[in-house]
Motif scaffolding. Structure first.
Motif, PDB file in Angstrom:
ATOM      1  N   ASN A  75     -17.459  -9.012  -2.705  1.00 46.78           N
ATOM      2  CA  ASN A  75     -16.399  -8.576  -1.923  1.00 46.78           C
ATOM      3  C   ASN A  75     -15.098  -9.785  -1.656  1.00 46.78           C
ATOM      4  OD1 ASN A  75     -17.335  -6.016  -2.230  1.00 46.78           O
ATOM      5  ND2 ASN A  75     -18.386  -5.953   0.000  1.00 46.78           N
ATOM      6  N   SER A  78     -13.233 -10.231  -4.533  1.00 43.32           N
ATOM      7  CA  SER A  78     -12.465  -9.280  -4.734  1.00 43.32           C
ATOM      8  C   SER A  78     -11.312  -9.333  -4.010  1.00 43.32           C
ATOM      9  CB  SER A  78     -13.063  -7.931  -4.476  1.00 43.32           C
ATOM     10  OG  SER A  78     -14.204  -7.693  -5.446  1.00 43.32           O
ATOM     11  N   ARG A  79     -11.394  -9.754  -2.797  1.00 46.22           N
ATOM     12  CA  ARG A  79     -10.061  -9.631  -1.834  1.00 46.22           C
ATOM     13  C   ARG A  79      -9.300 -10.902  -2.197  1.00 46.22           C
ATOM     14  NH1 ARG A  79     -13.047 -10.014   2.747  1.00 46.22           N
ATOM     15  NH2 ARG A  79     -12.815 -11.975   3.076  1.00 46.22           N
ATOM     16  N   ARG A  81      -8.871 -12.073  -5.172  1.00 49.91           N
ATOM     17  CA  ARG A  81      -8.140 -11.702  -6.470  1.00 49.91           C
ATOM     18  C   ARG A  81      -7.029 -10.867  -5.896  1.00 49.91           C
ATOM     19  NH1 ARG A  81     -13.422 -11.122  -8.935  1.00 49.91           N
ATOM     20  NH2 ARG A  81     -13.244  -8.800  -8.483  1.00 49.91           N
ATOM     21  N   ASN A  82      -7.173  -9.940  -5.101  1.00 50.02           N
ATOM     22  CA  ASN A  82      -6.204  -8.874  -4.630  1.00 50.02           C
ATOM     23  C   ASN A  82      -5.016  -9.613  -4.035  1.00 50.02           C
ATOM     24  OD1 ASN A  82      -5.608  -6.658  -2.449  1.00 50.02           O
ATOM     25  ND2 ASN A  82      -5.814  -5.817  -4.588  1.00 50.02           N
ATOM     26  N   PHE A  87      -2.455 -11.362 -12.192  1.00 49.34           N
ATOM     27  CA  PHE A  87      -2.739 -11.502 -13.631  1.00 49.34           C
ATOM     28  C   PHE A  87      -1.705 -11.124 -14.301  1.00 49.34           C
ATOM     29  CE2 PHE A  87      -7.023 -11.632 -11.307  1.00 49.34           C
ATOM     30  CZ  PHE A  87      -7.609 -12.843 -11.856  1.00 49.34           C
ATOM     31  N   ASN A  93      -2.977  -4.862 -20.543  1.00 53.34           N
ATOM     32  CA  ASN A  93      -4.055  -4.267 -19.675  1.00 53.34           C
ATOM     33  C   ASN A  93      -3.395  -3.295 -18.557  1.00 53.34           C
ATOM     34  OD1 ASN A  93      -6.297  -5.476 -21.046  1.00 53.34           O
ATOM     35  ND2 ASN A  93      -6.694  -6.662 -19.395  1.00 53.34           N
ATOM     36  N   ILE A  95      -3.040   0.753 -17.296  1.00 54.33           N
ATOM     37  CA  ILE A  95      -4.171   1.892 -17.334  1.00 54.33           C
ATOM     38  C   ILE A  95      -3.327   2.980 -18.110  1.00 54.33           C
ATOM     39  CG2 ILE A  95      -5.402   3.288 -15.917  1.00 54.33           C
ATOM     40  CD1 ILE A  95      -5.730   0.986 -14.010  1.00 54.33           C
ATOM     41  N   LEU A  98      -1.988   6.296 -16.333  1.00 60.09           N
ATOM     42  CA  LEU A  98      -1.349   6.103 -15.149  1.00 60.09           C
ATOM     43  C   LEU A  98       0.138   5.895 -15.624  1.00 60.09           C
ATOM     44  CD1 LEU A  98      -3.576   4.237 -12.663  1.00 60.09           C
ATOM     45  CD2 LEU A  98      -3.175   6.738 -12.795  1.00 60.09           C
ATOM     46  N   ASP A 102       2.288   4.215 -10.704  1.00 58.79           N
ATOM     47  CA  ASP A 102       1.064   4.227 -10.497  1.00 58.79           C
ATOM     48  C   ASP A 102       0.379   2.904 -10.892  1.00 58.79           C
ATOM     49  OD1 ASP A 102       1.326   6.462  -9.201  1.00 58.79           O
ATOM     50  OD2 ASP A 102       0.580   7.825 -10.971  1.00 58.79           O
ATOM     51  N   VAL A 106      -1.493   0.038  -8.369  1.00 50.95           N
ATOM     52  CA  VAL A 106      -3.255   0.004  -8.514  1.00 50.95           C
ATOM     53  C   VAL A 106      -3.590  -1.359  -7.399  1.00 50.95           C
ATOM     54  CG1 VAL A 106      -5.257  -0.759  -9.478  1.00 50.95           C
ATOM     55  CG2 VAL A 106      -3.409   1.009 -10.580  1.00 50.95           C
ATOM     56  N   PRO A 107      -3.041  -2.524  -7.479  1.00 49.96           N
ATOM     57  CA  PRO A 107      -3.434  -3.449  -6.640  1.00 49.96           C
ATOM     58  C   PRO A 107      -3.094  -3.427  -5.238  1.00 49.96           C
ATOM     59  CG  PRO A 107      -1.931  -4.342  -7.980  1.00 49.96           C
ATOM     60  CD  PRO A 107      -2.292  -3.262  -8.417  1.00 49.96           C
ATOM     61  N   ARG A 109      -3.199  -0.515  -3.535  1.00 47.83           N
ATOM     62  CA  ARG A 109      -3.963   0.672  -2.929  1.00 47.83           C
ATOM     63  C   ARG A 109      -5.216  -0.184  -2.620  1.00 47.83           C
ATOM     64  NH1 ARG A 109      -3.573   6.065  -3.416  1.00 47.83           N
ATOM     65  NH2 ARG A 109      -1.938   6.716  -4.275  1.00 47.83           N
ATOM     66  N   TYR A 110      -5.682  -0.938  -3.729  1.00 53.55           N
ATOM     67  CA  TYR A 110      -6.986  -1.779  -3.141  1.00 53.55           C
ATOM     68  C   TYR A 110      -6.874  -2.707  -2.010  1.00 53.55           C
ATOM     69  CZ  TYR A 110      -8.835   0.118  -7.635  1.00 53.55           C
ATOM     70  OH  TYR A 110      -9.389   0.909  -8.579  1.00 53.55           O
ATOM     71  N   ARG A 154       3.392  -5.708 -11.817  1.00 58.53           N
ATOM     72  CA  ARG A 154       2.056  -5.209 -11.067  1.00 58.53           C
ATOM     73  C   ARG A 154       1.458  -6.700 -10.432  1.00 58.53           C
ATOM     74  NH1 ARG A 154      -2.642  -3.294 -14.892  1.00 58.53           N
ATOM     75  NH2 ARG A 154      -2.596  -5.240 -15.870  1.00 58.53           N
TER      76      ARG A 154
END
Lengths: 238, 405
Positions: A75, A78-79, A81-82, A87, A93, A95, A98, A102, A106-107, A109-110, A154
């Motif tokens: 976790n 992940s935090r 990275r976010n 990247f 890469n 999506i 979307l 959108d 993505v990042p 929202r996380y 992004r």
């Protein structure tokens, strides 16, 4: 900003151990634009995945923005990275299901960011890469260069401390590659720390500093005997 | 929550999403109605009889040839059965609750009334039925010995010897006299006026056509002879039933070796036989529901697994961009929840339609609203359980997948 000391990455099977990185040392300072070069299979991408906390390492130490990351749980990784890393991948890469807006979202929202702030950041990032008017388009409706610009947007939207780029122009034609590179340089001039993995000598030459990786180690080309046996690498490491 | 991006993604996979939604909708529609039907059947099966079922035995016997002195023979038979060790009481009754045939009469409140107040009330004949059946008298009194007349006498002589008193069930009493006590009131059965002398708590009818009127019953003080399908009813202790049943059959044969015993069973067997088709239908409906839900669950697992495999790279990218494992898990669960919700909404409309069809063609009641949320919760749970495996596999995709070609 990014400091690896005696770092090792070993892939083990029942019969063999393969060192992807061995006694790997690198120190990237805040605000630097570093190109990591080397032949295929040298360990550049392994370095990048470890630097981006996409993979764990086997030995040594890795400090990212002052934090020793080896003991962090999934976790926490992940935090980081976010919040701290952006990247940019060779294959963009994005999506495919979307739209551009959108995808950039993505990042964010996380991160649990509020909708209004997300929207502001997304539009700012898209403006910066010149694609605000394409916010409702889907990746398949964009050129490769535009897709990579969306990927950069992004990465930028979350205001990361570190941008990691893996062959960012590898899938682009010369003109598109040039425009993406100019964008990266502009981002760097604004103060971002960028670490870019590439085997493109022209691209590497645009970075402030080159780091050469051979057989999983950072080497000084002037002193390494392998360099003298592979003279074609000179051009890649000017 | 990721609802809008998920909906956006689903819009781009319309066919596969629609197939799962349709599957969930059909299952919801069928399961809602099937659960309702199962509930009805289970209600039927659990209908109380009002009698001491675990203490009663039924023996039906037929004589061969002329049966002279019917009153004396039946009196002797009953006396003989009472002598068996373990027999508490015994009677010959024209019918039993949950039997296959029934004796019925309409009830009016006065002779000049044109239309009956109750169209079909089942009428029990037999001596001491409240005592033998274990039926509780909650108002008035039981019949006394001199109240009784023989069935064949009453049938032959018309109104003159027809009983003048009756005991009715509480359900019938409430129907006939909703405002007051039924005891002492007069009712008309056929063309005969009878005065109500007692009320029993519950005595269910045989051959139930309408479960809302299954408790409408009446007892008349008529002694049955061995005719018209009447049977011996023996009350004993639950543990003694098998032994007493065997002894009673032996005794009846010993008293008349030309007698043919056509049926000998405990009351458990009576209930079991009566509700056999309800049980079979319940089992069938449950089987269909379970099979449908398994097929739906497998569909969800299949689609979930397909999507996880298809989106493996995308999941890696999400992880690389900061998604935690639980974010990926939640993504797939939310996606399934949305699909299930759309399916459930469509399924409820279909359930309502199916119910209308069943109401029109099979006289079934309207599907109560409670079955809609029950069906919804069931399908939501099913979806979440089914998608859990694929979602956990998705959550285990490492972020490094994002960098692999």
């Amino acid at each position: 900003m990014l400091k690896m000391t005696h770092l090792a990455k070993v892939y083990r099977t029942e019969v063999v151990e393969t060192y992807a990185l061995r006694d790997f040392n690198i120190n990237v300072k805040e605000g630097e634009f570093v190109a990591v070069t080397g032949p295929s299979g040298s360990g550049k991408t392994t370095f990048l995945t470890i630097a981006g906390l996409l993979e764990t390492f086997t030995g040594g130490e890795y400090h990212l923005d002052g934090v020793e990351v080896s003991k962090l749980d999934d976790n926490a990784r992940s935090r980081i990275r976010n919040e701290k890393i952006g990247f940019i991948f060779q294959a963009f890469n994005l999506i495919p299901d979307l739209n551009v807006f959108d995808n950039v979202e993505v990042p964010l929202r996380y991160r649990g960011m509020k909708s209004a702030e997300r929207k502001q950041r997304i539009m700012d990032a898209l403006e910066r890469v010149g694609l605000a008017s394409r916010a409702k388009h889907y990746p398949a409706e964009l050129s490769g260069g535009q897709q990579q610009r969306v990927a950069i947007a992004r990465a930028l939207a979350g205001s990361p401390r570190l941008l990691l780029a893996d062959e960012p122009t590898g899938n682009l034609d010369t003109q598109m590659a040039r425009s993406v590179l100019e964008l990266l340089e502009e981002i760097h001039r604004e103060g971002a720390t960028i670490v870019m993995v590439t085997h493109d000598p022209e691209l590497a030459a645009r970075a402030q500093r080159n780091v050469h990786v051979i057989d999983g180690q950072v080497v000084d080309l002037a002193e390494d005997p392998r360099f003298h046996a592979n003279a074609h690498l000179v051009g890649a490491n000017s | 929550m990721d609802i809008l991006p998920i909906l956006s993604t689903l819009r781009r996979h319309k066919v596969t999403a629609a197939l799962v939604i349709l599957e969930i909708a059909l299952t919801c529609a069928i399961v809602c109605n099937a659960v309702f039907l199962v509930g009805q059947r289970l209600d039927n099966i659990s209908t109380p009889s009002g009698i001491v079922e675990n203490e009663l035995l039924q023996i039906t016997a037929n004589g061969i040839g002329d049966q002279p002195d019917a009153h004396a023979r039946i009196t002797a038979d009953l006396a003989g059965l009472r002598q068996i060790s373990g027999v508490d009481s015994v009677t010959m009754a024209n019918q039993v609750p949950f039997g296959s045939s029934s004796w019925n009469s309409s009830i009016k409140l006065s002779l000049d009334q044109k239309r009956p107040t109750v169209q079909s009330v089942t009428v029990y004949y037999g001596e001491d039925i409240p005592k033998v059946f274990g039926v509780e008298i909650i108002a008035g009194r039981a019949f006394q010995t001199n109240d009784y007349t023989w069935f064949d006498d009453a049938a032959k002589s018309g109104n003159a010897t027809f009983p003048k008193i009756a005991i009715i069930s509480d359900a019938l009493a409430r129907k006939l006299f909703p405002d007051g006590n039924a005891v002492g009131k007069t009712i008309v059965t056929g063309t005969n006026e009878v005065r109500i002398v007692g009320v029993v708590k519950r005595l269910t009818r045989p051959s139930i056509m309408d479960y809302s009127t299954a408790g409408y019953s009446m007892l008349l003080p008529i002694r049955m002879t061995m005719s018209m399908g009447a049977s011996f009813i023996i009350r004993t202790q639950p543990a003694e039933r098998e032994r007493v049943l065997a002894a009673a059959v032996t005794k009846l044969k010993a008293m008349d070796n030309r007698r043919v015993i056509t049926e000998k069973r405990t009351f458990d067997d009576v209930r079991k036989a009566y509700f056999a088709s309800d049980r079979a239908m319940t089992g069938l409906l449950i089987g269909v529901c379970v099979a449908l839900m398994i097929v739906t669950a497998l569909g969800i697992v299949g689609l979930g697994s397909f999507w996880v495999a298809q989106r493996r790279r995308q999941i890696g990218v999400r992880r690389a961009l900061g998604a935690r494992r639980k974010d990926i898990l939640r993504y797939f669960q939310t996606e399934n929840f949305l699909l299930a919700t759309i399916g459930i909404v469509i399924g409820m409309v279909m359930a309502f339609g199916i119910n209308l069809l069943l109401m029109a063609h099979y006289e079934l009641p309207r599907l109560p609203a409670i079955y809609f949320p029950v069906g919804a919760v069931l399908l939501w749970l099913l979806g979440q359980v089914a998608v859990l495996g694929p979602a956990l596999r998705a959550a285990s995709v490492p972020p490094v997948v994002a960098t692999r070609g």
